[in-house]
Design a protein around this motif. Structure first.
Motif, PDB file in Angstrom:
ATOM      1  N   GLU A 177     -14.828 -53.528 -17.733  1.00 20.64           N
ATOM      2  CA  GLU A 177     -13.976 -53.410 -16.550  1.00 20.64           C
ATOM      3  C   GLU A 177     -12.806 -52.483 -16.825  1.00 20.64           C
ATOM      4  N   GLN A 178     -12.241 -52.559 -18.042  1.00 22.00           N
ATOM      5  CA  GLN A 178     -11.111 -51.694 -18.395  1.00 22.00           C
ATOM      6  C   GLN A 178     -11.408 -50.227 -18.106  1.00 22.00           C
ATOM      7  N   LYS A 179     -12.655 -49.824 -18.344  1.00 23.73           N
ATOM      8  CA  LYS A 179     -13.018 -48.413 -18.246  1.00 23.73           C
ATOM      9  C   LYS A 179     -13.277 -47.944 -16.816  1.00 23.73           C
ATOM     10  N   GLY A 180     -13.192 -48.854 -15.845  1.00 24.17           N
ATOM     11  CA  GLY A 180     -13.375 -48.462 -14.451  1.00 24.17           C
ATOM     12  C   GLY A 180     -14.806 -48.099 -14.097  1.00 24.17           C
ATOM     13  N   ILE A 181     -15.763 -48.550 -14.893  1.00 24.64           N
ATOM     14  CA  ILE A 181     -17.163 -48.189 -14.656  1.00 24.64           C
ATOM     15  C   ILE A 181     -17.665 -48.758 -13.337  1.00 24.64           C
ATOM     16  N   ASP A 182     -17.161 -49.935 -12.961  1.00 24.41           N
ATOM     17  CA  ASP A 182     -17.578 -50.535 -11.689  1.00 24.41           C
ATOM     18  C   ASP A 182     -17.207 -49.645 -10.509  1.00 24.41           C
ATOM     19  N   VAL A 183     -16.013 -49.056 -10.562  1.00 23.46           N
ATOM     20  CA  VAL A 183     -15.581 -48.153  -9.492  1.00 23.46           C
ATOM     21  C   VAL A 183     -16.433 -46.892  -9.504  1.00 23.46           C
ATOM     22  N   LEU A 184     -16.711 -46.364 -10.689  1.00 23.40           N
ATOM     23  CA  LEU A 184     -17.536 -45.164 -10.806  1.00 23.40           C
ATOM     24  C   LEU A 184     -18.928 -45.402 -10.218  1.00 23.40           C
ATOM     25  N   ILE A 185     -19.524 -46.542 -10.508  1.00 24.15           N
ATOM     26  CA  ILE A 185     -20.857 -46.851  -9.987  1.00 24.15           C
ATOM     27  C   ILE A 185     -20.845 -46.892  -8.462  1.00 24.15           C
ATOM     28  N   THR A 234     -32.792 -45.259 -11.047  1.00 25.09           N
ATOM     29  CA  THR A 234     -34.013 -45.518 -10.276  1.00 25.09           C
ATOM     30  C   THR A 234     -33.876 -44.985  -8.854  1.00 25.09           C
ATOM     31  N   ARG A 235     -32.694 -45.131  -8.301  1.00 28.96           N
ATOM     32  CA  ARG A 235     -32.444 -44.708  -6.919  1.00 28.96           C
ATOM     33  C   ARG A 235     -32.358 -43.196  -6.802  1.00 28.96           C
ATOM     34  N   PHE A 236     -31.805 -42.536  -7.830  1.00 25.37           N
ATOM     35  CA  PHE A 236     -31.610 -41.079  -7.805  1.00 25.37           C
ATOM     36  C   PHE A 236     -32.254 -40.453  -9.054  1.00 25.37           C
ATOM     37  N   PRO A 237     -33.575 -40.465  -9.150  1.00 26.65           N
ATOM     38  CA  PRO A 237     -34.250 -40.037 -10.384  1.00 26.65           C
ATOM     39  C   PRO A 237     -34.056 -38.571 -10.733  1.00 26.65           C
ATOM     40  N   LYS A 238     -33.727 -37.740  -9.753  1.00 27.07           N
ATOM     41  CA  LYS A 238     -33.518 -36.319 -10.023  1.00 27.07           C
ATOM     42  C   LYS A 238     -32.049 -35.970 -10.235  1.00 27.07           C
ATOM     43  N   GLN A 239     -31.199 -36.986 -10.175  1.00 27.22           N
ATOM     44  CA  GLN A 239     -29.763 -36.726 -10.303  1.00 27.22           C
ATOM     45  C   GLN A 239     -29.066 -37.558 -11.361  1.00 27.22           C
ATOM     46  N   VAL A 240     -29.639 -38.681 -11.751  1.00 31.29           N
ATOM     47  CA  VAL A 240     -28.948 -39.613 -12.655  1.00 31.29           C
ATOM     48  C   VAL A 240     -29.815 -39.950 -13.857  1.00 31.29           C
ATOM     49  N   GLY A 294     -22.852 -44.190  -6.038  1.00 29.82           N
ATOM     50  CA  GLY A 294     -23.854 -44.663  -5.081  1.00 29.82           C
ATOM     51  C   GLY A 294     -23.727 -44.004  -3.725  1.00 29.82           C
ATOM     52  N   ASP A 295     -22.511 -43.648  -3.345  1.00 27.67           N
ATOM     53  CA  ASP A 295     -22.279 -42.988  -2.055  1.00 27.67           C
ATOM     54  C   ASP A 295     -22.353 -41.470  -2.166  1.00 27.67           C
ATOM     55  N   ILE A 296     -21.712 -40.928  -3.177  1.00 26.30           N
ATOM     56  CA  ILE A 296     -21.521 -39.476  -3.225  1.00 26.30           C
ATOM     57  C   ILE A 296     -22.796 -38.729  -3.619  1.00 26.30           C
ATOM     58  N   LEU A 297     -23.681 -39.389  -4.370  1.00 22.44           N
ATOM     59  CA  LEU A 297     -24.926 -38.731  -4.763  1.00 22.44           C
ATOM     60  C   LEU A 297     -25.828 -38.462  -3.561  1.00 22.44           C
ATOM     61  N   CYS A 298     -25.625 -39.211  -2.493  1.00 20.94           N
ATOM     62  CA  CYS A 298     -26.394 -38.994  -1.267  1.00 20.94           C
ATOM     63  C   CYS A 298     -25.954 -37.713  -0.557  1.00 20.94           C
ATOM     64  N   GLU A 299     -24.729 -37.290  -0.822  1.00 18.87           N
ATOM     65  CA  GLU A 299     -24.142 -36.195  -0.063  1.00 18.87           C
ATOM     66  C   GLU A 299     -24.006 -34.904  -0.857  1.00 18.87           C
ATOM     67  N   LYS A 300     -23.816 -35.007  -2.165  1.00 15.80           N
ATOM     68  CA  LYS A 300     -23.505 -33.831  -2.972  1.00 15.80           C
ATOM     69  C   LYS A 300     -24.655 -33.463  -3.899  1.00 15.80           C
ATOM     70  N   GLU A 301     -24.845 -32.162  -4.072  1.00 14.38           N
ATOM     71  CA  GLU A 301     -25.802 -31.670  -5.052  1.00 14.38           C
ATOM     72  C   GLU A 301     -25.111 -31.707  -6.418  1.00 14.38           C
ATOM     73  N   MET A 302     -25.353 -32.759  -7.160  1.00 11.25           N
ATOM     74  CA  MET A 302     -24.699 -32.970  -8.445  1.00 11.25           C
ATOM     75  C   MET A 302     -25.595 -33.830  -9.319  1.00 11.25           C
ATOM     76  N   GLN A 303     -25.286 -33.872 -10.618  1.00 11.65           N
ATOM     77  CA  GLN A 303     -26.025 -34.710 -11.551  1.00 11.65           C
ATOM     78  C   GLN A 303     -25.035 -35.529 -12.372  1.00 11.65           C
ATOM     79  N   PHE A 304     -25.523 -36.669 -12.860  1.00 16.91           N
ATOM     80  CA  PHE A 304     -24.697 -37.553 -13.683  1.00 16.91           C
ATOM     81  C   PHE A 304     -25.495 -37.993 -14.892  1.00 16.91           C
TER      82      PHE A 304
END
Length: 277
Positions: free
Chosen positions: A105-113, A146-152, A117-127
């Protein structure tokens, strides 16, 4: 309370960044020790951790697909392509966002996830992420893959080689920590020409200068929320491959956070403490 007694009687108190030394004087970061720390703030000092540039170097690094430096960034493009191939992502010029982190939680990973989940639907980017810790966060990152196999892509665990390859191959490195006494990955990122995106706390605030400044070396949020992190990632996507981004990463590569400076500060601190015994 042994910690409180130690703080009360110490000749000097050090922590690992100037900003964190200020933050622990407050109830938000002091964890109940802010009172005794406030009473001893005349001997409280923050000294940044240093980086071992013999290991974290972009020239003749055995972990990297190619060498590069601030004067010739062609090797960084090769490192990016290698990272995409290594993780099974399409080779493209889309911005790659990297993360190497303990999953907590300290690392803010929950916020990043949530943001991804929202921004990968809109932006051409990879993670590309590497880390271990909280099983639930790991499962959520796997679900993003699993949801974004070509981006994540997410690797649950730790590998020193992969850590270097992500630092070198990514365009941006994300560190949305809720608190960060010092942090090292943002300093690795600066040397590797990978623009850090950080929350402005602790050592992150001491080592990264925001894009709104002429001498910018990264993107700094003034607080952590889905709104601020979304804004920072969108901003990063918009400046990607621009002259502005190139200037930011070149300035970052020129920053020095070596142990010689940090150790000299410790020597001065210890000398001062000894002279006042």
């Amino acid at each position: 309370n042994f910690l409180k007694a130690g703080l009360h009687y110490a000749d000097a108190i050090t922590t690992v960044s100037p900003q964190y030394a200020k933050e622990i004087l407050t109830p938000e970061f002091g964890e109940g020790m802010e009172g005794v720390l406030q009473s001893r703030q005349d001997v409280l000092i923050g000294i940044l951790n240093g980086v071992d540039y013999a290991e974290w170097n972009t020239v003749d690094n055995p972990y990297l697909a190619a060498s590069y430096d601030a004067d010739d960034l062609s090797g960084k493009k090769i490192c990016k392509q290698f990272l995409q191939l290594e993780f099974g992502l399409p080779v493209s010029d889309a911005p790659v966002f990297g993360m190497v982190s303990r999953l907590a939680e300290q690392k803010g990973i929950d916020v990043l996830i949530e943001v991804l989940g929202d921004i990968l639907c809109e932006k051409e980017m990879q993670f590309v992420g590497l880390g271990s810790g909280d099983d639930q966060l790991a499962e959520q990152l796997q679900s993003l893959q699993t949801r974004f196999p070509k981006q994540v892509r997410f690797e649950n665990g730790y590998s020193n080689a992969l850590a270097h390859q992500i630092e070198a191959g990514a365009d941006y490195f994300v560190m949305p920590s809720r608190f960060e006494p010092c942090g090292l990955n943002q300093m690795y990122s600066l040397r590797y020409g990978t623009i850090p995106i950080v929350n402005g706390v602790g050592g992150l605030a001491d080592t990264v200068r925001d894009v709104c400044n002429q001498d910018a070396t990264g993107l700094v949020m003034n607080s952590l929320s889905t709104r601020t992190l979304t804004g920072a990632i969108i901003n990063a996507c918009e400046i990607h491959d621009s002259d502005q981004a190139c200037g930011i990463l070149r300035r970052g590569m020129s920053m020095e956070f070596d142990w010689a400076n940090s150790s000299n500060q410790y020597l001065k601190c210890y000398s001062f403490a000894q002279s006042n015994v």
